[in-house]
Design a protein around this motif. Structure first.
Motif, PDB file in Angstrom:
ATOM      1  N   ALA A 220     -61.745   8.364 -25.179  1.00  0.00           N
ATOM      2  CA  ALA A 220     -61.008   9.335 -24.363  1.00  0.00           C
ATOM      3  C   ALA A 220     -59.537   8.940 -24.280  1.00  0.00           C
ATOM      4  CB  ALA A 220     -61.622   9.417 -22.965  1.00  0.00           C
ATOM      5  N   ARG A 221     -59.298   7.630 -24.089  1.00  0.00           N
ATOM      6  CA  ARG A 221     -57.921   7.135 -24.011  1.00  0.00           C
ATOM      7  C   ARG A 221     -57.210   7.344 -25.353  1.00  0.00           C
ATOM      8  NH1 ARG A 221     -53.996   6.739 -20.874  1.00  0.00           N
ATOM      9  NH2 ARG A 221     -55.071   5.603 -19.226  1.00  0.00           N
ATOM     10  N   ILE A 222     -57.909   7.078 -26.438  1.00  0.00           N
ATOM     11  CA  ILE A 222     -57.298   7.263 -27.764  1.00  0.00           C
ATOM     12  C   ILE A 222     -56.948   8.730 -27.990  1.00  0.00           C
ATOM     13  CG2 ILE A 222     -57.704   7.093 -30.260  1.00  0.00           C
ATOM     14  CD1 ILE A 222     -59.501   4.664 -29.625  1.00  0.00           C
ATOM     15  N   ALA A 223     -57.855   9.629 -27.562  1.00  0.00           N
ATOM     16  CA  ALA A 223     -57.635  11.054 -27.798  1.00  0.00           C
ATOM     17  C   ALA A 223     -56.440  11.565 -26.993  1.00  0.00           C
ATOM     18  CB  ALA A 223     -58.893  11.846 -27.438  1.00  0.00           C
ATOM     19  N   LEU A 224     -56.298  11.059 -25.770  1.00  0.00           N
ATOM     20  CA  LEU A 224     -55.255  11.602 -24.902  1.00  0.00           C
ATOM     21  C   LEU A 224     -53.923  10.880 -25.050  1.00  0.00           C
ATOM     22  CD1 LEU A 224     -57.383  12.224 -21.702  1.00  0.00           C
ATOM     23  CD2 LEU A 224     -56.545  13.904 -23.340  1.00  0.00           C
ATOM     24  N   GLY A 225     -53.940   9.704 -25.640  1.00  0.00           N
ATOM     25  CA  GLY A 225     -52.691   8.972 -25.831  1.00  0.00           C
ATOM     26  C   GLY A 225     -52.380   8.077 -24.652  1.00  0.00           C
ATOM     27  N   PRO A 226     -51.464   7.125 -24.852  1.00  0.00           N
ATOM     28  CA  PRO A 226     -51.182   6.119 -23.826  1.00  0.00           C
ATOM     29  C   PRO A 226     -50.507   6.691 -22.578  1.00  0.00           C
ATOM     30  CG  PRO A 226     -49.689   5.878 -25.705  1.00  0.00           C
ATOM     31  CD  PRO A 226     -50.689   6.910 -26.079  1.00  0.00           C
TER      32      PRO A 226
ATOM     33  N   ALA B 285     -56.930  12.079 -15.930  1.00  0.00           N
ATOM     34  CA  ALA B 285     -57.212  12.906 -17.102  1.00  0.00           C
ATOM     35  C   ALA B 285     -58.201  12.201 -18.018  1.00  0.00           C
ATOM     36  CB  ALA B 285     -55.915  13.201 -17.857  1.00  0.00           C
ATOM     37  N   VAL B 286     -57.980  10.884 -18.205  1.00  0.00           N
ATOM     38  CA  VAL B 286     -58.888  10.119 -19.055  1.00  0.00           C
ATOM     39  C   VAL B 286     -60.289  10.136 -18.460  1.00  0.00           C
ATOM     40  CG1 VAL B 286     -59.434   7.817 -19.904  1.00  0.00           C
ATOM     41  CG2 VAL B 286     -57.072   8.638 -19.977  1.00  0.00           C
ATOM     42  N   GLU B 287     -60.359   9.944 -17.121  1.00  0.00           N
ATOM     43  CA  GLU B 287     -61.653   9.920 -16.455  1.00  0.00           C
ATOM     44  C   GLU B 287     -62.353  11.273 -16.597  1.00  0.00           C
ATOM     45  OE1 GLU B 287     -64.633   7.951 -14.945  1.00  0.00           O
ATOM     46  OE2 GLU B 287     -62.725   7.102 -15.606  1.00  0.00           O
ATOM     47  N   ALA B 288     -61.569  12.355 -16.473  1.00  0.00           N
ATOM     48  CA  ALA B 288     -62.142  13.698 -16.605  1.00  0.00           C
ATOM     49  C   ALA B 288     -62.726  13.897 -17.995  1.00  0.00           C
ATOM     50  CB  ALA B 288     -61.064  14.758 -16.331  1.00  0.00           C
ATOM     51  N   LEU B 289     -61.980  13.450 -19.000  1.00  0.00           N
ATOM     52  CA  LEU B 289     -62.463  13.616 -20.375  1.00  0.00           C
ATOM     53  C   LEU B 289     -63.706  12.752 -20.607  1.00  0.00           C
ATOM     54  CD1 LEU B 289     -61.996  15.008 -23.055  1.00  0.00           C
ATOM     55  CD2 LEU B 289     -60.622  13.067 -23.781  1.00  0.00           C
ATOM     56  N   ARG B 290     -63.694  11.540 -20.004  1.00  0.00           N
ATOM     57  CA  ARG B 290     -64.868  10.670 -20.146  1.00  0.00           C
ATOM     58  C   ARG B 290     -66.100  11.349 -19.556  1.00  0.00           C
ATOM     59  NH1 ARG B 290     -64.790   5.434 -21.501  1.00  0.00           N
ATOM     60  NH2 ARG B 290     -66.709   5.115 -20.360  1.00  0.00           N
ATOM     61  N   ASP B 291     -65.881  12.016 -18.413  1.00  0.00           N
ATOM     62  CA  ASP B 291     -66.982  12.746 -17.787  1.00  0.00           C
ATOM     63  C   ASP B 291     -67.462  13.864 -18.689  1.00  0.00           C
ATOM     64  OD1 ASP B 291     -68.001  11.734 -15.530  1.00  0.00           O
ATOM     65  OD2 ASP B 291     -66.499  12.601 -14.175  1.00  0.00           O
ATOM     66  N   LYS B 292     -66.495  14.609 -19.231  1.00  0.00           N
ATOM     67  CA  LYS B 292     -66.816  15.753 -20.075  1.00  0.00           C
ATOM     68  C   LYS B 292     -67.591  15.305 -21.319  1.00  0.00           C
ATOM     69  CE  LYS B 292     -64.579  19.555 -22.340  1.00  0.00           C
ATOM     70  NZ  LYS B 292     -63.507  19.489 -23.317  1.00  0.00           N
ATOM     71  N   LEU B 293     -67.247  14.148 -21.840  1.00  0.00           N
ATOM     72  CA  LEU B 293     -67.912  13.636 -23.044  1.00  0.00           C
ATOM     73  C   LEU B 293     -69.187  12.861 -22.711  1.00  0.00           C
ATOM     74  CD1 LEU B 293     -64.781  12.282 -24.978  1.00  0.00           C
ATOM     75  CD2 LEU B 293     -66.079  14.335 -25.518  1.00  0.00           C
ATOM     76  N   HIS B 294     -69.544  12.806 -21.429  1.00  0.00           N
ATOM     77  CA  HIS B 294     -70.720  12.074 -20.949  1.00  0.00           C
ATOM     78  C   HIS B 294     -70.608  10.588 -21.225  1.00  0.00           C
ATOM     79  CE1 HIS B 294     -72.301  16.056 -20.576  1.00  0.00           C
ATOM     80  NE2 HIS B 294     -72.324  16.240 -21.876  1.00  0.00           N
ATOM     81  N   LEU B 295     -69.388  10.060 -21.371  1.00  0.00           N
ATOM     82  CA  LEU B 295     -69.246   8.642 -21.711  1.00  0.00           C
ATOM     83  C   LEU B 295     -69.607   7.738 -20.541  1.00  0.00           C
ATOM     84  CD1 LEU B 295     -65.984   8.615 -23.836  1.00  0.00           C
ATOM     85  CD2 LEU B 295     -68.322   8.223 -24.611  1.00  0.00           C
ATOM     86  N   ASN B 296     -69.663   8.304 -19.320  1.00  0.00           N
ATOM     87  CA  ASN B 296     -69.983   7.469 -18.161  1.00  0.00           C
ATOM     88  C   ASN B 296     -71.485   7.360 -17.923  1.00  0.00           C
ATOM     89  OD1 ASN B 296     -67.329   6.890 -17.586  1.00  0.00           O
ATOM     90  ND2 ASN B 296     -67.049   8.787 -16.427  1.00  0.00           N
TER      91      ASN B 296
END
Lengths: 341, 277
Positions: free
Chosen positions: A38-44, A50-61
Motif C-alpha cells: 500500500a505504501r509503495i502504491a501511494l508513494g512516500p 490513506a495508507v491505512e485505508a488502502l491496506r483495509d481495502k486490500l484486506h492486508l490487515n
C-alpha cells in the motif's frame, strides 16, 4: 466412458489441484515479502491514514487465511483485483497484452515442430554420418544461448545488415486492422486484408524463430534418439526385409511410435516458451505480456503479479493437458485399452 | 577410467567442450592477472575512451563509460560460475532427497511430495524465478535463491522415476530381506545407481543455470551494477543497437561459449556413463 475421456477428466482434476497449489504458493510469496504494498502504491508522501485505508481495502490487515479466502472468492467471479500500477482490473490488463504473447508463442511452437522434428528424423536416418554430426552441432548451438542472445544476433544480421525483416513491432503503421480477438493474424483474416496478414507474418518471423531455436534443438535431439530406438524394433526389421523404401519406412512405420515419448517433452518446451517469450519480447519491442509483467514485478504490484503468474500457469497446464490427450489419441495402448478388458 | 578418457579424447567435440570450459574457468579464476584492465570490473569511468569499437588494446571495444568489455566479461564469468556451483550445490541434494523418499516410501508421502513438485514444475521456470526476484530485492544472493527454487523439482522428478524402477530390482529386495533400514536402502543401495544420471544432468545443467541466471539479470532482476554480469551487459547494450553492436554481441557470445562447452561435456559424459536421454 471411453478411456480417453476418463484420462481427460483425471488430468483436469489433477491440474486443478496443481493450480490451487500454484495460487497458494505465489500468494504466500506475495504476502510474506518485506515492504508494504500500500505504501509503495501511494508513494512516500501519502498520509498514514490513506495508507491505512488502502491496506483495509486490500484486506492486508486481515489474517492470511482470510486474505486468501477473499482472493478465491474474487477469483470465482473472474476478478483478479485492481492493479496498483495501472489502476485497472488485472484481468483487463492481461486481456490486453496476452494475445500478442500467445500469437508469438503459437508461431514459435509451430516453427519448432516443423523444423525440429524433420531435422531429428534426418539425423536418425543418417546417424553417425556427417549430416548427423552437422545437425547435432546446430541443435546444440540452439540450446546453448538464451533466447535474447539469438534475438539480438538474428536482429543484427537479418534486420540491420541485411534489411530483410522488420526491426520491431507486430505490424507496420500503414495497416489498420479492426481489433476483434487481439490476434492480429486472425483479425486481419476476418477483415479480409491479406496484405496486413502478410505484414503480420513478416513481423512474426524473427521473434518466432529466436523463441523457437532452443526448442528446435531439443525436439530434434529427442526425435533422433527415439527414432534410433524404434529402428531397433523387430517390426522395422520386418519392413526392411520386405524391401520397403527407406523414406516410406521412416514416415509410415517409425514416425508414430517415435513421436509418443517426444510429444510430452515438446509440450513442456512449448509451455516454457510462455516464460521465455518475455526475453524475446524485450528485444523486439513486442507489445505482449512481457513489458507488463516486468513492470509489475519491479513495482511489487501484488495483484498483478499473482494474476499474471496464475494465468501463465493455467496456460501452461492447458498445453500439457492437450499434449497428454494427443499422446492418448496416438497411442493405441491407451486409446484401445478398454476394449481389451 | 582409461576407457572413459579414450572415449572423451576420441571425439573432437568433447575435446572442444573441455577446452572451452577449461579456458573459461582459468580466465575467471585468474581474471585479476589475465584481464587487460582489471580495475574495470567496478564503477570506473574513462570518458576519453568511451563507446569504442573493437581495436587495440580494447579487443572487444569499450562500453558507454569507457570500460573494457573483455575485462568485464572475464569478471562476469566469475559470478556466473559461482552461481552455477552454489545453485547446484543447494538444489541437487534437496531434489535428490525428495525424489528418493517419494519413490521409495510411496503411498501418501509419495502423493504429497510429487504433487508439491508438480506445483513447482507447472509454473514456467523463468516466470517463477522472475516473480520471486521481483518480490525480493534483486541481488546476487536472491538470484541464486530464485534459481535454486526453480531447479530442485527437476532432480526430484528424475530421481523419483529412477527410484521407482530401481525399487523392483533384486538387490533392493535382498537388502530389505536382511533387514537393512530404509535410510540404508535409499542412500546406500539405490542412490549409487542413480549417480550416473544425476552427474550427467548436473554437467548439462551447470550451463543452463548460467543461462537462466543471465536471463534474470537481462530483465534487470539479477546482479546489480556496477558488478559485471553477462545478462545485464546484453540488456544495457541492446538499447544501442545496431551502431554499438559490440556492447551486446560479445557478452552474448560469452554466454554461448560457456553453455555450449558444458553441453558438449555433458553429451560426452552421457556416452561414457551410458545414460539414456
Amino acid at each position: 466412458m471411453s478411456p480417453v475421456v476418463r484420462l481427460l477428466i483425471k488430468r483436469i482434476a489433477t491440474s486443478f489441484i496443481v493450480l490451487v497449489g500454484v495460487s497458494l504458493l505465489i500468494f504466500t510469496i506475495a504476502r510474506v515479502i518485506p515492504g508494504d504494498p500500500a505504501r509503495i502504491a501511494l508513494g512516500p508522501n501519502a498520509s498514514a491514514e490513506a495508507v491505512e485505508a488502502l491496506r483495509d481495502k486490500l484486506h492486508l490487515n486481515d489474517a492470511f487465511v482470510v486474505q486468501y479466502g477473499y482472493f478465491v472468492a474474487d477469483l470465482a467471479r473472474g476478478d483478479l483485483g485492481q492493479s496498483l500500477y495501472s489502476n485497472r482490473p488485472v484481468t483487463a490488463d492481461i486481456a490486453a497484452y496476452l494475445p500478442a504473447t500467445l500469437e508469438l508463442v503459437f508461431f514459435a511452437g509451430t516453427t519448432m515442430i516443423l523444423i525440429g522434428v524433420p531435422l531429428g528424423m534426418l539425423a536418425a536416418r543418417y546417424r553417425d554420418r556427417p549430416l548427423d554430426h552437422g545437425i547435432r552441432l546446430f541443435t546444440m548451438l540452439g540450446v546453448s544461448a538464451p533466447d535474447f542472445v539469438w534475438a539480438v544476433i538474428l536482429m543484427l544480421i537479418f534486420a540491420y545488415f541485411l534489411p530483410i525483416f522488420p526491426i520491431a513491432g507486430r505490424i507496420s503503421d500503414s495497416f489498420a486492422v479492426p481489433p476483434v480477438t487481439g490476434f492480429l493474424t486472425i483479425d486481419s483474416l476476418i477483415a479480409g486484408d491479406f496484405a496486413a496478414f502478410g505484414n503480420v507474418l513478416w513481423h512474426l518471423a524473427l521473434p518466432a524463430f529466436a523463441l523457437s531455436f532452443a526448442g528446435i534443438g531439443q525436439s530434434a535431439r529427442l526425435t533422433r534418439a527415439n527414432m534410433v530406438e524404434t529402428y531397433r524394433k523387430p517390426f522395422i526389421e520386418m519392413a526392411l526385409a520386405f524391401g520397403f523404401p527407406q523414406g516410406r519406412i521412416a514416415r509410415r512405420f517409425a514416425f508414430k511410435p517415435s513421436m509418443i515419448p517426444s510429444l510430452t517433452v515438446i509440450g513442456l518446451d512449448l509451455a516454457s516458451m510462455l516464460g521465455n517469450a518475455f526475453l524475446v519480447e524485450q528485444i523486439f519491442a513486442w507489445p505482449g505480456l512481457s513489458r507488463y509483467g516486468v513492470a509489475v514485478i519491479l513495482r511489487k504490484d501484488l495483484n498483478a503479479i499473482v494474476g499474471t503468474v496464475l494465468i501463465i500457469s493455467a496456460m501452461f497446464l492447458i498445453v500439457n493437458i492437450v499434449v497428454d490427450l494427443l499422446v492418448a489419441l496416438i497411442n493405441p495402448r491407451i486409446r484401445l485399452s478398454q476394449r481389451s478388458s | 577410467m582409461k576407457r572413459a578418457v579414450f572415449i572423451l579424447l576420441r571425439n573432437p567435440l568433447s575435446v572442444l567442450g573441455l577446452a572451452l570450459v577449461g579456458l573459461v574457468v582459468l580466465a575467471a579464476v585468474f581474471a585479476d592477472y589475465v584481464a587487460p584492465f582489471p580495475d574495470h570490473k567496478g564503477a570506473v569511468v574513462d570518458f576519453l575512451n568511451f563507446n569504442k569499437a573493437p581495436e587495440w588494446p580494447y579487443l572487444f571495444g569499450t562500453d558507454l563509460v569507457g570500460r573494457d568489455i573483455l575485462s568485464r566479461i572475464l569478471f562476469a564469468y566469475r559470478i556466473s560460475l559461482t552461481l552455477g556451483v552454489v545453485v547446484l550445490a543447494l538444489a541437487v541434494p534437496v531434489g535428490v532427497t525428495v525424489g528418493l523418499i517419494a519413490g521409495y516410501i510411496g503411498g501418501r508421502t509419495e502423493f504429497v511430495l510429487m504433487r508439491v513438485t508438480d506445483v513447482f514444475l507447472s509454473i514456467p521456470p523463468l516466470v517463477l524465478a522472475m516473480s520471486m526476484m521481483g518480490l525480493l530485492e534483486p541481488s546476487l544472493t536472491n538470484g541464486m535463491m530464485a534459481v535454486t527454487v526453480m531447479w530442485w523439482p527437476w532432480y526430484a522428478r528424475l530421481v523419483y522415476n529412477l527410484t521407482r524402477s530401481e525399487r523392483e530390482e533384486g538387490y533392493v529386495l535382498a537388502a530389505e530381506v536382511i533387514g537393512a533400514s530404509r535410510l540404508h536402502v535409499m542412500f546406500r543401495e539405490i542412490l549409487p545407481n542413480c549417480v550416473p544420471s544425476i552427474l550427467t544432468k548436473m554437467t548439462i545443467d551447470f550451463g543452463f543455470v548460467i543461462l537462466i541466471a543471465s536471463s534474470l539479470s537481462f530483465l534487470g532482476l539479477g546482479v546489480q551494477p556496477p558488478t559485471p554480469d553477462l545478462g545485464s551487459m546484453v540488456a544495457e547494450g541492446a538499447k544501442y543497437l545496431p551502431d554499438s553492436w559490440w556492447l551486446t554481441v560479445f557478452p552474448g557470445l560469452a554466454i554461448l561459449v560457456v553453455v555450449f562447452g558444458f553441453n558438449l561435456i555433458g553429451d560426452a559424459l552421457r556416452e561414457i556413463l551410458g545414460v539414456e536421454q
